[in-house]
Design an enzyme around this catalytic site. Structure first.
Site, PDB file in Angstrom:
ATOM      1  N   ASP A 165     -37.171 144.736  79.492  1.00  0.00           N
ATOM      2  CA  ASP A 165     -35.798 144.442  79.085  1.00  0.00           C
ATOM      3  C   ASP A 165     -34.959 145.692  79.316  1.00  0.00           C
ATOM      4  O   ASP A 165     -35.401 146.808  79.046  1.00  0.00           O
ATOM      5  CB  ASP A 165     -35.745 144.036  77.611  1.00  0.00           C
ATOM      6  CG  ASP A 165     -36.401 142.692  77.347  1.00  0.00           C
ATOM      7  OD1 ASP A 165     -36.451 141.867  78.274  1.00  0.00           O
ATOM      8  OD2 ASP A 165     -36.847 142.461  76.211  1.00  0.00           O
ATOM      9  N   ASP A 213     -33.904 136.353  80.721  1.00  0.00           N
ATOM     10  CA  ASP A 213     -33.542 135.846  79.395  1.00  0.00           C
ATOM     11  C   ASP A 213     -32.155 135.210  79.428  1.00  0.00           C
ATOM     12  O   ASP A 213     -31.907 134.193  78.776  1.00  0.00           O
ATOM     13  CB  ASP A 213     -33.563 136.970  78.360  1.00  0.00           C
ATOM     14  CG  ASP A 213     -34.935 137.584  78.182  1.00  0.00           C
ATOM     15  OD1 ASP A 213     -35.938 136.901  78.467  1.00  0.00           O
ATOM     16  OD2 ASP A 213     -35.006 138.752  77.756  1.00  0.00           O
TER      17      ASP A 213
END
Length: 168
Positions: free
Chosen positions: A137, A150
């Protein structure tokens, strides 16, 4: 008013057996999104791995960070990485396969594209788990850190909510 008309049109575009061209374009677009996500992650992994503790501030609440997520959304189960990666790899794969089945039943183009976004996002995160043992991320907005995959899943889910609230 205009937004409602656009949503109405999108919810009513048919996905028929004869519209394989629309499906092909959606698939090509989805594969491009998958490649973009993987390339951007690879770039930031290589760029930030020298100084992973330093986040690059772009705006006041927007940074590029170096974070490995061993758990699920928002870092839940992040500290159980010794068992969580394999578990979530299996669970993510099952979910993506179920959505692959659902996409074959899609009747409207909006529904088809929403499922496609979720499949592409899930597949990209599965690739991360297989390659790195975790999901990378890097988009840091105040308290939330996520990646493009995401975002694809989130947008696909919102499109499904719109579709089912207007169509069903």
């Amino acid at each position: 008013m205009l937004l409602e008309q656009v949503i109405y049109i999108m919810c009513n575009l048919e996905v028929s057996k004869n519209s394989s061209r629309n499906k092909l374009w959606s698939l090509i677009f989805g594969i491009q999104l998958l490649i973009i996500d993987q390339l951007v992650k690879s770039f930031f992994i290589n760029f930030l791995k020298k100084t992973p503790e330093i986040a690059i501030s772009i705006f006041k609440y927007f940074k590029i960070s170096y974070v490995w997520n061993y758990g699920i959304s928002f870092g839940i189960f992040n500290y159980y990485y010794d068992i969580s990666n394999n578990f979530f790899l299996i669970v993510n794969t099952i979910i993506v396969l179920c959505i692959c089945y659902l996409i074959t039943k899609a009747k409207k183009l909006l529904q088809f594209n929403a499922y496609m976004l979720i499949i592409i996002g899930g597949t990209s995160n599965i690739i991360d788990r297989m390659l790195y043992g975790a999901v990378f991320d890097f988009i840091d907005i105040y308290l939330i850190i996520f990646n493009l995959a995401d975002l694809y899943i989130f947008v696909g889910t919102i499109l499904l909510v719109i579709y089912y609230s207007y169509y069903e």
